[in-house]
Design a protein around this motif. Structure first.
Motif, PDB file in Angstrom:
ATOM      1  N   ARG A  94       6.025   6.350  -1.663  1.00 17.43           N
ATOM      2  CA  ARG A  94       4.733   5.678  -1.552  1.00 17.43           C
ATOM      3  C   ARG A  94       3.641   6.464  -2.280  1.00 17.43           C
ATOM      4  O   ARG A  94       2.784   5.894  -2.965  1.00 17.43           O
ATOM      5  CB  ARG A  94       4.357   5.494  -0.083  1.00 17.43           C
ATOM      6  CG  ARG A  94       5.219   4.497   0.667  1.00 17.43           C
ATOM      7  CD  ARG A  94       4.601   4.153   2.010  1.00 17.43           C
ATOM      8  NE  ARG A  94       4.545   5.302   2.895  1.00 17.43           N
ATOM      9  CZ  ARG A  94       5.493   5.642   3.758  1.00 17.43           C
ATOM     10  NH1 ARG A  94       6.602   4.900   3.839  1.00 17.43           N
ATOM     11  NH2 ARG A  94       5.366   6.707   4.526  1.00 17.43           N
ATOM     12  N   LYS A  97       3.832   6.061  -6.081  1.00 16.87           N
ATOM     13  CA  LYS A  97       3.300   4.762  -6.535  1.00 16.87           C
ATOM     14  C   LYS A  97       1.777   4.734  -6.456  1.00 16.87           C
ATOM     15  O   LYS A  97       1.101   4.239  -7.370  1.00 16.87           O
ATOM     16  CB  LYS A  97       3.908   3.646  -5.690  1.00 16.87           C
ATOM     17  CG  LYS A  97       3.614   2.256  -6.230  1.00 16.87           C
ATOM     18  CD  LYS A  97       4.408   1.240  -5.485  1.00 16.87           C
ATOM     19  CE  LYS A  97       4.321  -0.161  -6.039  1.00 16.87           C
ATOM     20  NZ  LYS A  97       3.372  -0.479  -7.028  1.00 16.87           N
ATOM     21  N   ASP A  98       1.201   5.258  -5.385  1.00 20.16           N
ATOM     22  CA  ASP A  98      -0.254   5.257  -5.227  1.00 20.16           C
ATOM     23  C   ASP A  98      -0.936   6.107  -6.298  1.00 20.16           C
ATOM     24  O   ASP A  98      -1.990   5.737  -6.831  1.00 20.16           O
ATOM     25  CB  ASP A  98      -0.636   5.762  -3.835  1.00 20.16           C
ATOM     26  CG  ASP A  98      -0.325   4.748  -2.755  1.00 20.16           C
ATOM     27  OD1 ASP A  98      -0.084   3.575  -3.094  1.00 20.16           O
ATOM     28  OD2 ASP A  98      -0.324   5.135  -1.554  1.00 20.16           O
ATOM     29  N   ASP A 101      -0.815   4.223  -9.557  1.00 18.63           N
ATOM     30  CA  ASP A 101      -1.850   3.187  -9.567  1.00 18.63           C
ATOM     31  C   ASP A 101      -3.234   3.793  -9.768  1.00 18.63           C
ATOM     32  O   ASP A 101      -4.079   3.223 -10.471  1.00 18.63           O
ATOM     33  CB  ASP A 101      -1.804   2.398  -8.262  1.00 18.63           C
ATOM     34  CG  ASP A 101      -0.563   1.539  -8.149  1.00 18.63           C
ATOM     35  OD1 ASP A 101       0.101   1.314  -9.187  1.00 18.63           O
ATOM     36  OD2 ASP A 101      -0.244   1.106  -7.015  1.00 18.63           O
ATOM     37  N   PHE A 102      -3.452   4.947  -9.144  1.00 17.48           N
ATOM     38  CA  PHE A 102      -4.760   5.598  -9.273  1.00 17.48           C
ATOM     39  C   PHE A 102      -5.036   5.971 -10.726  1.00 17.48           C
ATOM     40  O   PHE A 102      -6.144   5.768 -11.241  1.00 17.48           O
ATOM     41  CB  PHE A 102      -4.809   6.837  -8.387  1.00 17.48           C
ATOM     42  CG  PHE A 102      -6.083   7.623  -8.524  1.00 17.48           C
ATOM     43  CD1 PHE A 102      -7.237   7.236  -7.873  1.00 17.48           C
ATOM     44  CD2 PHE A 102      -6.130   8.751  -9.346  1.00 17.48           C
ATOM     45  CE1 PHE A 102      -8.415   7.956  -8.004  1.00 17.48           C
ATOM     46  CE2 PHE A 102      -7.305   9.476  -9.487  1.00 17.48           C
ATOM     47  CZ  PHE A 102      -8.455   9.079  -8.806  1.00 17.48           C
ATOM     48  N   LEU A 130      -5.530  -2.109  -6.056  1.00 15.41           N
ATOM     49  CA  LEU A 130      -4.847  -1.530  -4.907  1.00 15.41           C
ATOM     50  C   LEU A 130      -4.058  -2.598  -4.165  1.00 15.41           C
ATOM     51  O   LEU A 130      -4.596  -3.652  -3.824  1.00 15.41           O
ATOM     52  CB  LEU A 130      -5.845  -0.888  -3.948  1.00 15.41           C
ATOM     53  CG  LEU A 130      -6.445   0.438  -4.391  1.00 15.41           C
ATOM     54  CD1 LEU A 130      -7.515   0.873  -3.396  1.00 15.41           C
ATOM     55  CD2 LEU A 130      -5.371   1.496  -4.503  1.00 15.41           C
ATOM     56  N   ARG A 134      -1.184  -0.551   0.695  1.00 15.62           N
ATOM     57  CA  ARG A 134      -1.693   0.798   0.488  1.00 15.62           C
ATOM     58  C   ARG A 134      -3.146   0.893   0.913  1.00 15.62           C
ATOM     59  O   ARG A 134      -3.610   1.935   1.315  1.00 15.62           O
ATOM     60  CB  ARG A 134      -1.515   1.188  -0.979  1.00 15.62           C
ATOM     61  CG  ARG A 134      -0.051   1.381  -1.341  1.00 15.62           C
ATOM     62  CD  ARG A 134       0.075   2.092  -2.660  1.00 15.62           C
ATOM     63  NE  ARG A 134      -0.476   1.329  -3.755  1.00 15.62           N
ATOM     64  CZ  ARG A 134       0.147   0.320  -4.337  1.00 15.62           C
ATOM     65  NH1 ARG A 134       1.328  -0.052  -3.910  1.00 15.62           N
ATOM     66  NH2 ARG A 134      -0.412  -0.305  -5.349  1.00 15.62           N
ATOM     67  N   GLN A 135      -3.910  -0.243   0.831  1.00 11.98           N
ATOM     68  CA  GLN A 135      -5.253  -0.240   1.404  1.00 11.98           C
ATOM     69  C   GLN A 135      -5.167   0.030   2.894  1.00 11.98           C
ATOM     70  O   GLN A 135      -5.968   0.757   3.465  1.00 11.98           O
ATOM     71  CB  GLN A 135      -5.941  -1.585   1.153  1.00 11.98           C
ATOM     72  CG  GLN A 135      -6.304  -1.833  -0.304  1.00 11.98           C
ATOM     73  CD  GLN A 135      -7.108  -3.089  -0.447  1.00 11.98           C
ATOM     74  OE1 GLN A 135      -7.989  -3.330   0.379  1.00 11.98           O
ATOM     75  NE2 GLN A 135      -6.819  -3.887  -1.468  1.00 11.98           N
ATOM     76  N   LEU A 138      -4.571   3.772   3.562  1.00 18.88           N
ATOM     77  CA  LEU A 138      -5.773   4.570   3.385  1.00 18.88           C
ATOM     78  C   LEU A 138      -6.725   4.372   4.545  1.00 18.88           C
ATOM     79  O   LEU A 138      -7.325   5.310   5.044  1.00 18.88           O
ATOM     80  CB  LEU A 138      -6.446   4.216   2.059  1.00 18.88           C
ATOM     81  CG  LEU A 138      -5.635   4.542   0.794  1.00 18.88           C
ATOM     82  CD1 LEU A 138      -6.351   4.019  -0.436  1.00 18.88           C
ATOM     83  CD2 LEU A 138      -5.406   6.027   0.682  1.00 18.88           C
ATOM     84  N   ILE A 163     -10.779   8.051  -2.611  1.00 17.73           N
ATOM     85  CA  ILE A 163      -9.357   7.752  -2.835  1.00 17.73           C
ATOM     86  C   ILE A 163      -8.637   8.972  -3.408  1.00 17.73           C
ATOM     87  O   ILE A 163      -7.535   9.344  -2.981  1.00 17.73           O
ATOM     88  CB  ILE A 163      -9.199   6.538  -3.784  1.00 17.73           C
ATOM     89  CG1 ILE A 163      -9.729   5.267  -3.117  1.00 17.73           C
ATOM     90  CG2 ILE A 163      -7.721   6.348  -4.166  1.00 17.73           C
ATOM     91  CD1 ILE A 163      -9.760   4.075  -4.049  1.00 17.73           C
ATOM     92  N   LEU A 167      -5.555  11.089  -1.694  1.00 15.08           N
ATOM     93  CA  LEU A 167      -4.270  11.329  -2.345  1.00 15.08           C
ATOM     94  C   LEU A 167      -3.934  12.821  -2.383  1.00 15.08           C
ATOM     95  O   LEU A 167      -2.776  13.213  -2.205  1.00 15.08           O
ATOM     96  CB  LEU A 167      -4.296  10.760  -3.768  1.00 15.08           C
ATOM     97  CG  LEU A 167      -4.356   9.228  -3.873  1.00 15.08           C
ATOM     98  CD1 LEU A 167      -4.538   8.799  -5.323  1.00 15.08           C
ATOM     99  CD2 LEU A 167      -3.098   8.596  -3.278  1.00 15.08           C
TER     100      LEU A 167
END
Length: 797
Positions: A94, A97-98, A101-102, A130, A134-135, A138, A163, A167
Motif C-alpha cells: 500500500r 502505491k501511495d 501516486d504522490f 487519490l 487511500r483517502q 490517511l 500528505i 507518507l
C-alpha cells in the motif's frame, strides 16, 4: 547479563508473549535435573515426591519432554512471524502505491505551476488522483484533514505537505516494524541455542539430534531465504523513504531511519570478573536485617537510630518569616555522623597534645580517617582521596634528612604523591590483570569443574573439595571473585537439594570461610596482603609467604570443615549429583594465558634473587599487564573494570602511613604501646595484637583494618628490644583474613548471605552465619598464632 533478562529487555512490549519462553524452559530443565538427581540418589521412584514429569528410567524420556516444549515454542514463533510478515508486506504494498501516486501528483503540480495554474487547481488535481481507499487510510491516521473541506489555494498546498509528512511517518513505522521482526528472529534463534546448551549442562548430555540446525533453522522464519527476503523489504523501505525525504540519498535515508530504532541490550557472557565488580560496587551499601536482607552497612547509624538518637522530634525555630524545621537536616544519620567526626577533627586540631604541630595535625587526620573508614558514612575510596589533601594543607610531613624540617605545600605535594604510587600498587594491578584473564577465558572455571567432578558423591568429600577449590581460586583471582565462581559452579547441587537439607547451607558457608582463609594464601589474594608488603622491610619472597601461609590455610580449612560437619550434619537429606566436567578443551589462547600467568608467578617467587635486574616484584607485575593488554586479550573495557576503588583505598592508606611516620606520630604511638606491652615477648605481643585485630576486622572491612593497624604494628615490632616487625605485620595481615564472624566481615561473607534459591529465599540466616562464623574465626586465629607463628620464626621474619 543472563539471557532471560536479555529477552525481557529486548522484547517488543506488544509482542512480549510471542517470544521464546526461556524462563519456563529453564524451570523445566531444573525440574528434569532435580528428578534425575533424586532417582540417582535414591535408586527408585519416590511415590511421595510430587513431580510434573514422568519417571522413566531412560534419560531419552527427558529428551522427549524437553523436545515437546521446544516444538510448542517453535510453533508459536512460526505462527506469529507468518501473520506479522503478511500484515507488514501488505502495508509495504500500500505504501509503495501511495508514494508512487504522490510522485505522479508532484509531477502534475510542477507542470501546472509552470503554466501559471493556481494552487487551487494543483490541489484539486492532487485530490482527484487519490484513490478513495487511500483517502480513508490517511483520514484514519488523523494527520490529514478531509480534502473536500478546503476552499482556497493555501489550504490545498498545506494538504499536499501533510500528505508527504504522513507518507514519511508510514515509511518510518514500517521500517521500525520490519527491523523489529528481524531482531525477533535473531533473539529467538539465540534463545533456542541457549536453552539447548542449558539442557546439556544440567542433564549432563546433549539432546539427541541437532535441534537448531535440523529443526529451528529449517522452519520458515529462520530460513536463509526468509531472512534475505526480509532484508530486501527493509531495503525497499529505505528507497521509498529516500524518494520522499532525502532527494534520493539512500545513505542519508538509512541514517534517519536508524535513528528511530529502539536501543537493544546486547547479550554477552557474564564473567566472574564482571559479577565481582558488580558486587564490589554495591558492597558498601550492604547490611543486614534479622531476615538476612540488605539494608545498611553502618552499625553505628543503626545503633543510634535504634536508640532514637537520630529520630528525635523536629526542632522548630519560629521567626517573623515563618517556622524553620531542622529535623531532616541536623538529624539525618549521614549528616549527624559527619558532623560528629568533623567536630572531633577540629577538637583534635585545637587541643594541644604534642609539642610540635605536625604530630598534632597527623593525629587529627588519623582519627578522622579511621572514623570515616569504620562508619563508611562516605565511600571508603573518597576518604582515601581526602587524606592527601588534608596532609598537604595542614603541612603534616617533614623532610627525611636529619633536620626533619616541616615541608611547605609544594614540597609536601611531591613527597606524598611520590609515596602513593609504589611498586605495591603495580603488584595489585598485575594481580587484577591475571584475575581478569583467568576469568575472561574461563580458565579458572575449567580447572575448578575438573577438580569438583572428581569429588565423588559423599557430602563430606564434596564439601571439603569445594572448600579447597575456593581457597586455591582465592590465591589467584582474589577472595572476592573466588566465591562468585564457586557458587556458580555448585548451582546444580543447590537446585537439586530438598528444602530441609543442610547441605546447601554447609556448601555456602564452606565457600565463604575457605575464600576468607584463601585470602591469606598468596601476596595478591587480598588487599590486606598487599598493604602488609608495603609495611615490611625487606618484603618476604613469595616462596617464604607460601611456606607460611599455605600450611596455615590448609590446617585452618580442615578444622573449619570438621566444625561444619559436626554442627550442621550436611549429609542428612543430601542429594548429590556429580558436577559435570567441562567438555571444552584448552585452546591456544587459554594455554597462552596460563603460560604467562605461571611465568609471572614463578618470577615473583624468585624476585629477591632478581633484584639486580627488576628491582622489585612490582616491576614484574608489568609483564602480564603489557602482554594481556598489548595482545588484545584484555581490552580497555577490562582495564576500566579493574577495582579502582580498592587501588585508591590502598594509595590513601599508604599516604596516611607515610604521614604518620614522617610527622613523628608513629614514634609517639609506638612508645606508648611499647610501655603497655613491656615485659612481653614477641609471641605475647602477637597474641594480644591478634585479638585486637580480629575484633576490629570483624566489624570493619579487612582492608580498612589493615590500613589502620599495620603501620602501627610495624612500628611496635621495630621498637621492641628484640625487633621482629615483619613477623608482627605478616601475622596481623593473616589475622585480618581470619575475621569472618559477621555476614558483613568481608566480600565472601556478603556473597554467601546474599545467595538465594530459585524462589528468592536466602539459604542462610544471620543467626546461622554468626553461630558458625565466630567459631571459624577463633579456629583460624589459633592456627595463625601457633602454627603460623612457628613457621614465621623458622623463616626468620
Amino acid at each position: 547479563m543472563k539471557f532471560s533478562r536479555t529477552v525481557q529487555f529486548n522484547a517488543i512490549p506488544e509482542w512480549s508473549s510471542q517470544y521464546i519462553a526461556y524462563s519456563n524452559l529453564k524451570k523445566l530443565i531444573h525440574s528434569l535435573e532435580a528428578d534425575a538427581a533424586t532417582r540417582l540418589a535414591l535408586g527408585h521412584h519416590d511415590a511421595e515426591r510430587v513431580s510434573l514429569i514422568p519417571h522413566e528410567e531412560s534419560t531419552t524420556e527427558y529428551d522427549a519432554i524437553f523436545r515437546r516444549s521446544l516444538d510448542d515454542e517453535l510453533d508459536k514463533i512460526c505462527r506469529f512471524y507468518t501473520e506479522k510478515e503478511r500484515d507488514l508486506l501488505a502495508e509495504l504494498e500500500r505504501l509503495t502505491k501511495d508514494i508512487h501516486d504522490f510522485h505522479g501528483r508532484a509531477s502534475m503540480e510542477q507542470t501546472s505551476s509552470s503554466s501559471g495554474s493556481s494552487y487551487i487547481a494543483r490541489g484539486h488535481s492532487d485530490v482527484e488522483s487519490l484513490a478513495p481507499e487511500r483517502q480513508k487510510i490517511l483520514d484514519k491516521n488523523g494527520d490529514l484533514l478531509s480534502m473536500e473541506s478546503y476552499s482556497d489555494g493555501d489550504e490545498q498546498f498545506t494538504e499536499i505537505s501533510d500528505i508527504k509528512i504522513m507518507l514519511k511517518k508510514r515509511a518510518i513505522a514500517l521500517y521500525v516494524s520490519l527491523s523489529e521482526l528481524r531482531s525477533y528472529v535473531q533473539l529467538n534463534r539465540t534463545g533456542f541455542a541457549k536453552a539447548l546448551k542449558k539442557y546439556a549442562k544440567c542433564i549432563g548430555r546433549e539432546m539427541s539430534g541437532n535441534y537448531v540446525p535440523d529443526i529451528v533453522e529449517q522452519s520458515y522464519p529462520f530460513l536463509h531465504s526468509t531472512r534475505e527476503a526480509l532484508e530486501d523489504k527493509i531495503a525497499e523501505v529505505n528507497v521509498l523513504y529516500a524518494s520522499i525525504s532525502t532527494n534520493g540519498d539512500i545513505s542519508q535515508a538509512k541514517l534517519e531511519l536508524r535513528a528511530h530504532l529502539r536501543e537493544y541490550v546486547v547479550w554477552e557472557r557474564n564473567t566472574v570478573w564482571r559479577e565481582m565488580m558488580g558486587m564490589e560496587k554495591n558492597i558498601q551499601g550492604v547490611g543486614l536485617t534479622n531476615q538476612g536482607l540488605l539494608v545498611s552497612a553502618n552499625p553505628i547509624t543503626d545503633a543510634l537510630e535504634h536508640k532514637g538518637v537520630l529520630n528525635l522530634p523536629p526542632i522548630e525555630i519560629h521567626t517573623r518569616l515563618g517556622t524553620i524545621r531542622l529535623t531532616r537536616l541536623i538529624f539525618n544519620s549521614t549528616f549527624a555522623i559527619l558532623s560528629i567526626i568533623g567536630a572531633v577533627f577540629v577538637m583534635l586540631l585545637a587541643i594541644p597534645i604534642f609539642d610540635r604541630p605536625e604530630p598534632q595535625a597527623c593525629l587529627a587526620i588519623l582519627i578522622a580517617a579511621s572514623l570515616l573508614w569504620a562508619t563508611e558514612v562516605i565511600p571508603l575510596f573518597v576518604t582515601s582521596i581526602l587524606i592527601p589533601l588534608l596532609i598537604i594543607v595542614l603541612r603534616v610531613v617533614r623532610s627525611d634528612d636529619m633536620y626533619h624540617e616541616r615541608l611547605e605545600a609544594p614540597g609536601a605535594t611531591k613527597y606524598i604523591f611520590a609515596a602513593m604510587w609504589t611498586p605495591v600498587i603495580m603488584l595489585l594491578l598485575g594481580g587484577f590483570s591475571i584475575a581478569a584473564a583467568l576469568s575472561k577465558y574461563n580458565i579458572a572455571k575449567v580447572i575448578a569443574t575438573w577438580v569438583l567432578s572428581n569429588a565423588g558423591t559423599q557430602p563430606r568429600n564434596v564439601l571439603l573439595t569445594t572448600m579447597f577449590v575456593a581457597m586455591f581460586l582465592s590465591m589467584w583471582i582474589s577472595n572476592v571473585a573466588a566465591p562468585v565462581l564457586c557458587l556458580s559452579i555448585i548451582q546444580p547441587l543447590l537446585r537439586t537439594q530438598d528444602t530441609n537439607s543442610n547441605f546447601p547451607k554447609a556448601l555456602i558457608l564452606g565457600i565463604a570461610f575457605a575464600s576468607n582463609i584463601g585470602g591469606m594464601a598468596s601476596p595478591i589474594a587480598s588487599p590486606q596482603n598487599v598493604i602488609a608488603l608495603q609495611n615490611m622491610s625487606p618484603a618476604p619472597s613469595w616462596l617464604a609467604w607460601f611456606f607460611i601461609a599455605i600450611p596455615v590455610s590448609i590446617i585452618a580449612i580442615l578444622l573449619i570443615w570438621v566444625m561444619i560437619l559436626v554442627t550442621l550434619n550436611p549429609a542428612k537429606g543430601a542429594i548429590i549429583t556429580k558436577i559435570q566436567r567441562s567438555t571444552e578443551k584448552f585452546n591456544r589462547t587459554q594455554i597462552f594465558v596460563s603460560a604467562v600467568t605461571l611465568i609471572t608467578i614463578a618470577l615473583w617467587c624468585v624476585s629477591h634473587e632478581m633484584e639486580s635486574v627488576f628491582g622489585d616484584m612490582g616491576v614484574l607485575a608489568i609483564i602480564p599487564l603489557v602482554v594481556f593488554f598489548g595482545t588484545g586479550l584484555l581490552t580497555k573495557e577490562d582495564f576500566n573494570n579493574f577495582m579502582w576503588t580498592i587501588i585508591i583505598l590502598a594509595m590513601g592508606g599508604i599516604a596516611l602511613g607515610k604521614a604518620v611516620s614522617s610527622s613523628g606520630l608513629l614514634d609517639v604511638i609506638a612508645i606508648s604501646i611499647r610501655s603497655l606491652v613491656s615485659g612481653m615477648g614477641i609471641y605475647g605481643v602477637m597474641v594480644v595484637f591478634g585479638c585486637l585485630i580480629l575484633v576490629i576486622a570483624t566489624f570493619i572491612s579487612h582492608t580498612v583494618a589493615a590500613l589502620i593497624l599495620l603501620p602501627i604494628v610495624a612500628q611496635v615490632g621495630q621498637a621492641m628490644d628484640d625487633p621482629h616487625p615483619n613477623l608482627l605485620v605478616m601475622g596481623a595481615a593473616l589475622l585480618c583474613s581470619c575475621a569472618m564472624g559477621l555476614p558483613t566481615s568481608g566480600f565472601p561473607n556478603v556473597t554467601a548471605i546474599c545467595t538465594t534459591d530459585d524462589q528468592g529465599r536466602p539459604y542462610l540466616s544471620v543467626a546461622l552465619f554468626i553461630t558458625r562464623g565466630v567459631p571459624a574465626s577463633v579456629v583460624a586465629y589459633i592456627v595463625v598464632t601457633t602454627l603460623g607463628f612457628g613457621l614465621m620464626d623458622i623463616v626468620g621474619l
